[in-house]
Design a protein around this motif. Structure first.
Motif, PDB file in Angstrom:
ATOM      1  N   THR A  20     -22.667  -2.246  71.799  1.00  0.00           N
ATOM      2  CA  THR A  20     -23.266  -0.921  71.664  1.00  0.00           C
ATOM      3  C   THR A  20     -23.587  -0.565  70.220  1.00  0.00           C
ATOM      4  O   THR A  20     -24.355   0.368  69.976  1.00  0.00           O
ATOM      5  CB  THR A  20     -22.336   0.166  72.247  1.00  0.00           C
ATOM      6  N   GLU A  21     -22.992  -1.288  69.282  1.00  0.00           N
ATOM      7  CA  GLU A  21     -23.211  -0.996  67.861  1.00  0.00           C
ATOM      8  C   GLU A  21     -22.786  -2.227  67.064  1.00  0.00           C
ATOM      9  O   GLU A  21     -21.918  -2.978  67.497  1.00  0.00           O
ATOM     10  CB  GLU A  21     -22.348   0.209  67.464  1.00  0.00           C
ATOM     11  N   TYR A  22     -23.386  -2.413  65.889  1.00  0.00           N
ATOM     12  CA  TYR A  22     -22.940  -3.510  65.037  1.00  0.00           C
ATOM     13  C   TYR A  22     -23.225  -3.205  63.573  1.00  0.00           C
ATOM     14  O   TYR A  22     -24.043  -2.361  63.238  1.00  0.00           O
ATOM     15  CB  TYR A  22     -23.598  -4.836  65.445  1.00  0.00           C
ATOM     16  N   LYS A  23     -22.504  -3.915  62.718  1.00  0.00           N
ATOM     17  CA  LYS A  23     -22.719  -3.891  61.275  1.00  0.00           C
ATOM     18  C   LYS A  23     -22.665  -5.329  60.806  1.00  0.00           C
ATOM     19  O   LYS A  23     -22.040  -6.171  61.457  1.00  0.00           O
ATOM     20  CB  LYS A  23     -21.619  -3.091  60.563  1.00  0.00           C
ATOM     21  N   ILE A  24     -23.310  -5.605  59.687  1.00  0.00           N
ATOM     22  CA  ILE A  24     -23.273  -6.968  59.170  1.00  0.00           C
ATOM     23  C   ILE A  24     -22.758  -6.982  57.738  1.00  0.00           C
ATOM     24  O   ILE A  24     -22.863  -6.005  57.004  1.00  0.00           O
ATOM     25  CB  ILE A  24     -24.645  -7.670  59.236  1.00  0.00           C
ATOM     26  N   GLN A  25     -22.175  -8.128  57.392  1.00  0.00           N
ATOM     27  CA  GLN A  25     -21.741  -8.387  56.029  1.00  0.00           C
ATOM     28  C   GLN A  25     -22.196  -9.801  55.705  1.00  0.00           C
ATOM     29  O   GLN A  25     -21.814 -10.754  56.396  1.00  0.00           O
ATOM     30  CB  GLN A  25     -20.220  -8.272  55.915  1.00  0.00           C
ATOM     31  N   VAL A  26     -23.029  -9.940  54.678  1.00  0.00           N
ATOM     32  CA  VAL A  26     -23.553 -11.256  54.320  1.00  0.00           C
ATOM     33  C   VAL A  26     -22.576 -11.935  53.372  1.00  0.00           C
ATOM     34  O   VAL A  26     -22.193 -11.375  52.347  1.00  0.00           O
ATOM     35  CB  VAL A  26     -24.948 -11.133  53.681  1.00  0.00           C
ATOM     36  N   VAL A  27     -22.162 -13.128  53.744  1.00  0.00           N
ATOM     37  CA  VAL A  27     -21.295 -13.981  52.929  1.00  0.00           C
ATOM     38  C   VAL A  27     -21.979 -15.337  52.900  1.00  0.00           C
ATOM     39  O   VAL A  27     -23.193 -15.386  52.875  1.00  0.00           O
ATOM     40  CB  VAL A  27     -19.854 -14.029  53.507  1.00  0.00           C
ATOM     41  N   ALA A  28     -21.251 -16.433  52.909  1.00  0.00           N
ATOM     42  CA  ALA A  28     -21.871 -17.753  53.056  1.00  0.00           C
ATOM     43  C   ALA A  28     -22.126 -17.936  54.548  1.00  0.00           C
ATOM     44  O   ALA A  28     -21.521 -18.762  55.209  1.00  0.00           O
ATOM     45  CB  ALA A  28     -20.970 -18.838  52.501  1.00  0.00           C
ATOM     46  N   GLY A  29     -23.004 -17.132  55.070  1.00  0.00           N
ATOM     47  CA  GLY A  29     -23.273 -16.969  56.489  1.00  0.00           C
ATOM     48  C   GLY A  29     -23.308 -15.464  56.727  1.00  0.00           C
ATOM     49  O   GLY A  29     -23.538 -14.692  55.799  1.00  0.00           O
ATOM     50  N   THR A  30     -23.034 -15.039  57.930  1.00  0.00           N
ATOM     51  CA  THR A  30     -23.039 -13.608  58.234  1.00  0.00           C
ATOM     52  C   THR A  30     -21.824 -13.260  59.085  1.00  0.00           C
ATOM     53  O   THR A  30     -21.506 -13.972  60.039  1.00  0.00           O
ATOM     54  CB  THR A  30     -24.317 -13.219  59.005  1.00  0.00           C
ATOM     55  N   ILE A  31     -21.155 -12.169  58.711  1.00  0.00           N
ATOM     56  CA  ILE A  31     -20.073 -11.647  59.537  1.00  0.00           C
ATOM     57  C   ILE A  31     -20.612 -10.410  60.246  1.00  0.00           C
ATOM     58  O   ILE A  31     -21.167  -9.514  59.614  1.00  0.00           O
ATOM     59  CB  ILE A  31     -18.835 -11.280  58.695  1.00  0.00           C
ATOM     60  N   TYR A  32     -20.462 -10.395  61.556  1.00  0.00           N
ATOM     61  CA  TYR A  32     -20.886  -9.267  62.374  1.00  0.00           C
ATOM     62  C   TYR A  32     -19.648  -8.515  62.852  1.00  0.00           C
ATOM     63  O   TYR A  32     -18.691  -9.129  63.335  1.00  0.00           O
ATOM     64  CB  TYR A  32     -21.668  -9.741  63.601  1.00  0.00           C
ATOM     65  N   PHE A  33     -19.664  -7.203  62.715  1.00  0.00           N
ATOM     66  CA  PHE A  33     -18.649  -6.335  63.291  1.00  0.00           C
ATOM     67  C   PHE A  33     -19.334  -5.638  64.464  1.00  0.00           C
ATOM     68  O   PHE A  33     -20.319  -4.932  64.266  1.00  0.00           O
ATOM     69  CB  PHE A  33     -18.151  -5.324  62.254  1.00  0.00           C
ATOM     70  N   VAL A  38     -16.163  -3.038  77.297  1.00  0.00           N
ATOM     71  CA  VAL A  38     -15.619  -4.066  78.184  1.00  0.00           C
ATOM     72  C   VAL A  38     -15.376  -3.561  79.600  1.00  0.00           C
ATOM     73  O   VAL A  38     -15.280  -4.353  80.526  1.00  0.00           O
ATOM     74  CB  VAL A  38     -14.332  -4.706  77.611  1.00  0.00           C
ATOM     75  N   CYS A  39     -15.258  -2.274  79.792  1.00  0.00           N
ATOM     76  CA  CYS A  39     -15.194  -1.652  81.112  1.00  0.00           C
ATOM     77  C   CYS A  39     -15.191  -0.147  80.920  1.00  0.00           C
ATOM     78  O   CYS A  39     -15.040   0.334  79.803  1.00  0.00           O
ATOM     79  CB  CYS A  39     -13.995  -2.123  81.934  1.00  0.00           C
ATOM     80  N   ASP A  40     -15.349   0.607  81.979  1.00  0.00           N
ATOM     81  CA  ASP A  40     -15.451   2.066  81.977  1.00  0.00           C
ATOM     82  C   ASP A  40     -15.506   2.696  80.584  1.00  0.00           C
ATOM     83  O   ASP A  40     -16.547   2.808  79.991  1.00  0.00           O
ATOM     84  CB  ASP A  40     -14.320   2.682  82.799  1.00  0.00           C
ATOM     85  N   ASP A  41     -14.363   3.135  80.077  1.00  0.00           N
ATOM     86  CA  ASP A  41     -14.318   3.776  78.764  1.00  0.00           C
ATOM     87  C   ASP A  41     -13.547   2.940  77.752  1.00  0.00           C
ATOM     88  O   ASP A  41     -13.076   3.463  76.747  1.00  0.00           O
ATOM     89  CB  ASP A  41     -13.682   5.170  78.873  1.00  0.00           C
ATOM     90  N   ASN A  42     -13.388   1.669  78.022  1.00  0.00           N
ATOM     91  CA  ASN A  42     -12.647   0.793  77.114  1.00  0.00           C
ATOM     92  C   ASN A  42     -13.607  -0.019  76.246  1.00  0.00           C
ATOM     93  O   ASN A  42     -14.557  -0.628  76.750  1.00  0.00           O
ATOM     94  CB  ASN A  42     -11.739  -0.161  77.890  1.00  0.00           C
ATOM     95  N   TYR A  43     -13.320  -0.024  74.964  1.00  0.00           N
ATOM     96  CA  TYR A  43     -14.145  -0.745  73.996  1.00  0.00           C
ATOM     97  C   TYR A  43     -13.256  -1.632  73.146  1.00  0.00           C
ATOM     98  O   TYR A  43     -12.057  -1.376  72.989  1.00  0.00           O
ATOM     99  CB  TYR A  43     -14.876   0.244  73.074  1.00  0.00           C
ATOM    100  N   VAL A  44     -13.828  -2.680  72.600  1.00  0.00           N
ATOM    101  CA  VAL A  44     -13.163  -3.524  71.615  1.00  0.00           C
ATOM    102  C   VAL A  44     -14.088  -3.671  70.420  1.00  0.00           C
ATOM    103  O   VAL A  44     -15.303  -3.507  70.548  1.00  0.00           O
ATOM    104  CB  VAL A  44     -12.795  -4.917  72.175  1.00  0.00           C
ATOM    105  N   ASP A  71     -16.126   6.617  70.777  1.00  0.00           N
ATOM    106  CA  ASP A  71     -16.245   7.438  69.584  1.00  0.00           C
ATOM    107  C   ASP A  71     -15.535   6.893  68.356  1.00  0.00           C
ATOM    108  O   ASP A  71     -15.678   7.434  67.261  1.00  0.00           O
ATOM    109  CB  ASP A  71     -15.740   8.857  69.873  1.00  0.00           C
ATOM    110  N   ASP A  72     -14.743   5.839  68.509  1.00  0.00           N
ATOM    111  CA  ASP A  72     -14.066   5.259  67.343  1.00  0.00           C
ATOM    112  C   ASP A  72     -15.101   4.660  66.396  1.00  0.00           C
ATOM    113  O   ASP A  72     -16.002   3.934  66.831  1.00  0.00           O
ATOM    114  CB  ASP A  72     -13.082   4.172  67.769  1.00  0.00           C
ATOM    115  N   PRO A  73     -14.964   4.936  65.087  1.00  0.00           N
ATOM    116  CA  PRO A  73     -15.930   4.381  64.138  1.00  0.00           C
ATOM    117  C   PRO A  73     -15.746   2.870  64.008  1.00  0.00           C
ATOM    118  O   PRO A  73     -14.629   2.353  64.043  1.00  0.00           O
ATOM    119  CB  PRO A  73     -15.588   5.093  62.832  1.00  0.00           C
ATOM    120  N   LEU A  74     -16.849   2.186  63.863  1.00  0.00           N
ATOM    121  CA  LEU A  74     -16.836   0.737  63.664  1.00  0.00           C
ATOM    122  C   LEU A  74     -16.655   0.482  62.171  1.00  0.00           C
ATOM    123  O   LEU A  74     -17.506   0.853  61.362  1.00  0.00           O
ATOM    124  CB  LEU A  74     -18.156   0.126  64.166  1.00  0.00           C
ATOM    125  N   THR A  75     -15.514  -0.115  61.805  1.00  0.00           N
ATOM    126  CA  THR A  75     -15.203  -0.344  60.397  1.00  0.00           C
ATOM    127  C   THR A  75     -14.977  -1.822  60.143  1.00  0.00           C
ATOM    128  O   THR A  75     -14.714  -2.596  61.068  1.00  0.00           O
ATOM    129  CB  THR A  75     -13.933   0.432  59.986  1.00  0.00           C
TER     130      THR A  75
END
Length: 77
Positions: A20-33, A38-44, A71-75
């Motif tokens: 539903t949302e993502y952020k990226i960090q460029v290193v020697a490749g890319t890290i995606y957050f 994953v179900c009803d109101d559960n997120y990871v 609603d938890d911020p993606l950090t």
């Protein structure tokens, strides 16, 4: 592409697995957050590494945080 890795490491099966949302960090490749429903109101939150194209490797799951909500911020973690 990392659903199977997550299910194995978290010892769970996900009916839903929608990013539903993502952020990226460029290193020697890319890290995606990535915030994933994953179900009803559960997120990871996932931390996924994608190596540089010439290395010819698929994405790998570096870590995850469970018990998240929509609603938890993606950090960075």
């Amino acid at each position: 592409q990392v659903k199977a890795q997550f299910e194995s490491q978290a010892n769970t099966n996900c009916v839903d697995f929608t990013a539903t949302e993502y952020k990226i960090q460029v290193v020697a490749g890319t890290i995606y957050f990535i915030k994933v429903k994953v179900c009803d109101d559960n997120y990871v939150h996932l931390k996924v590494f994608q190596s540089l194209p010439y290395e010819n490797q698929g994405p790998s799951l570096l870590g995850f945080q469970t018990g998240k909500t929509r609603d938890d911020p993606l950090t960075y973690f």
